[in-house]
Scaffold this motif. Structure first.
Motif, short mmCIF file in Angstrom:
data_model
loop_
_atom_site.label_atom_id
_atom_site.label_comp_id
_atom_site.label_asym_id
_atom_site.label_seq_id
_atom_site.Cartn_x
_atom_site.Cartn_y
_atom_site.Cartn_z
N LEU A 60 26.65 39.04 54.94
CA LEU A 60 27.63 38.11 54.38
C LEU A 60 28.86 38.92 53.97
O LEU A 60 28.73 40.01 53.39
CB LEU A 60 27.04 37.40 53.17
CG LEU A 60 25.69 36.72 53.39
CD1 LEU A 60 25.13 36.21 52.07
CD2 LEU A 60 25.82 35.60 54.40
N PHE A 61 30.04 38.39 54.24
CA PHE A 61 31.28 39.11 53.98
C PHE A 61 32.22 38.29 53.11
O PHE A 61 32.38 37.08 53.33
CB PHE A 61 32.00 39.45 55.29
CG PHE A 61 31.24 40.39 56.17
CD1 PHE A 61 31.43 41.76 56.05
CD2 PHE A 61 30.34 39.93 57.10
CE1 PHE A 61 30.73 42.64 56.86
CE2 PHE A 61 29.63 40.79 57.91
CZ PHE A 61 29.82 42.15 57.79
N VAL A 62 32.87 38.97 52.17
CA VAL A 62 33.88 38.34 51.33
C VAL A 62 35.10 39.25 51.30
O VAL A 62 35.00 40.45 51.07
CB VAL A 62 33.36 38.11 49.89
CG1 VAL A 62 34.49 37.63 48.97
CG2 VAL A 62 32.21 37.11 49.89
N PHE A 82 39.19 35.30 46.47
CA PHE A 82 38.06 35.66 47.31
C PHE A 82 38.03 34.71 48.50
O PHE A 82 38.19 33.51 48.34
CB PHE A 82 36.75 35.53 46.54
CG PHE A 82 36.64 36.44 45.36
CD1 PHE A 82 36.05 37.69 45.48
CD2 PHE A 82 37.13 36.06 44.12
CE1 PHE A 82 35.94 38.55 44.39
CE2 PHE A 82 37.02 36.90 43.02
CZ PHE A 82 36.42 38.14 43.16
N LEU A 83 37.82 35.27 49.69
CA LEU A 83 37.69 34.46 50.91
C LEU A 83 36.38 34.84 51.60
O LEU A 83 36.14 36.01 51.87
CB LEU A 83 38.86 34.72 51.86
CG LEU A 83 40.25 34.41 51.32
CD1 LEU A 83 41.31 34.97 52.25
CD2 LEU A 83 40.43 32.93 51.13
N GLU A 84 35.55 33.86 51.84
CA GLU A 84 34.30 34.09 52.57
C GLU A 84 34.61 34.10 54.06
O GLU A 84 35.37 33.28 54.55
CB GLU A 84 33.32 32.97 52.25
CG GLU A 84 32.00 33.09 52.97
CD GLU A 84 31.08 31.92 52.68
OE1 GLU A 84 30.05 31.84 53.34
OE2 GLU A 84 31.40 31.09 51.81
N TRP A 85 34.03 35.06 54.76
CA TRP A 85 34.23 35.15 56.21
C TRP A 85 33.10 34.44 56.94
O TRP A 85 31.93 34.77 56.75
CB TRP A 85 34.25 36.60 56.68
CG TRP A 85 35.46 37.39 56.28
CD1 TRP A 85 36.60 36.92 55.69
CD2 TRP A 85 35.65 38.79 56.45
NE1 TRP A 85 37.48 37.96 55.49
CE2 TRP A 85 36.92 39.11 55.95
CE3 TRP A 85 34.86 39.80 56.98
CZ2 TRP A 85 37.43 40.41 55.96
CZ3 TRP A 85 35.35 41.09 56.99
CH2 TRP A 85 36.63 41.39 56.49
N LYS A 100 37.56 31.45 54.54
CA LYS A 100 37.70 30.22 53.76
C LYS A 100 37.53 30.57 52.28
O LYS A 100 36.75 31.46 51.94
CB LYS A 100 36.71 29.16 54.21
CG LYS A 100 35.26 29.59 54.16
CD LYS A 100 34.36 28.55 54.75
CE LYS A 100 32.93 29.10 54.78
NZ LYS A 100 31.99 28.21 55.36
N PRO A 101 38.28 29.89 51.41
CA PRO A 101 38.17 30.19 49.99
C PRO A 101 36.75 30.02 49.47
O PRO A 101 36.04 29.11 49.91
CB PRO A 101 39.11 29.18 49.33
CG PRO A 101 40.04 28.76 50.42
CD PRO A 101 39.23 28.85 51.70
N VAL A 102 36.34 30.91 48.61
CA VAL A 102 35.02 30.80 47.99
C VAL A 102 35.10 29.70 46.97
O VAL A 102 36.03 29.65 46.14
CB VAL A 102 34.61 32.15 47.34
CG1 VAL A 102 33.33 31.99 46.55
CG2 VAL A 102 34.48 33.23 48.40
N SER A 103 34.16 28.77 47.02
CA SER A 103 34.16 27.65 46.08
C SER A 103 33.81 28.13 44.68
O SER A 103 33.09 29.11 44.50
CB SER A 103 33.18 26.57 46.54
OG SER A 103 31.86 27.07 46.50
N LYS A 104 34.33 27.42 43.71
CA LYS A 104 34.05 27.74 42.31
C LYS A 104 32.94 26.83 41.83
O LYS A 104 33.17 25.77 41.27
CB LYS A 104 35.31 27.54 41.46
CG LYS A 104 36.42 28.49 41.83
CD LYS A 104 37.62 28.23 40.96
CE LYS A 104 38.73 29.19 41.33
NZ LYS A 104 39.93 28.96 40.53
#
Length: 108
Positions: A60-62, A82-85, A100-104
Motif C-alpha cells: 500500500l502506498f501513500v 496525504f494521497l493514496e495510490w 486519491k485523497p485519503v479519507s478522514k
C-alpha cells in the motif's frame, strides 16, 4: 531514499503480517523529479527494495506532503496532505498510479 535523480523520505509499516504500508514524502531538497511525476518509478523501486517478499497487491502506498519538510519557502507551503495510490502493476512494475485523497475517517 534516492530514485533516479530524486530524493524522497520513506516510512514503512508492517500491517497485520500480510500487507506493508509505504509512505513516501516529498522533500524540499529534492532537485529531481517531483514525487507526483515519478510515482510509477518510485513504487516499482520500493517494491524491488523493500517488498520483494510480498505480492504487489499487498503493498500500500501513500504520497505525503508536509509543510515542514516538503517545500522550500512559505509561498509554496500548503496544508499537510496525504494521497493514496491506486497502483496498476504489470510483472511487479507499476505502470499506472491514480492518486486519491485519503479519507478522514471518524471526522465530521
Amino acid at each position: 531514499m534516492a530514485v533516479d535523480d530524486g530524493v524522497y523520505a520513506l516510512t514503512r509499516f508492517e500491517l497485520n503480517g500480510q500487507q506493508r504500508l509505504f509512505i513516501v514524502t516529498e522533500l524540499a531538497e529534492n532537485n529531481g523529479h517531483p514525487l507526483s511525476f515519478a510515482a510509477e518509478r518510485i513504487a516499482t523501486e520500493i517494491l524491488r527494495r523493500y517488498g520483494a517478499d510480498i505480492p504487489p497487491s499487498s503493498a500500500l502506498f501513500v504520497e505525503h506532503y508536509d509543510p515542514g519538510v516538503s517545500f522550500r519557502g512559505p509561498a509554496t507551503a500548503e496544508c499537510e496532505r496525504f494521497l493514496e495510490w491506486s497502483v496498476t502493476w504489470h510483472n511487479r512494475q507499476a505502470v499506472f498510479i491514480h492518486p486519491k485523497p485519503v479519507s478522514k475517517r471518524g471526522t465530521h
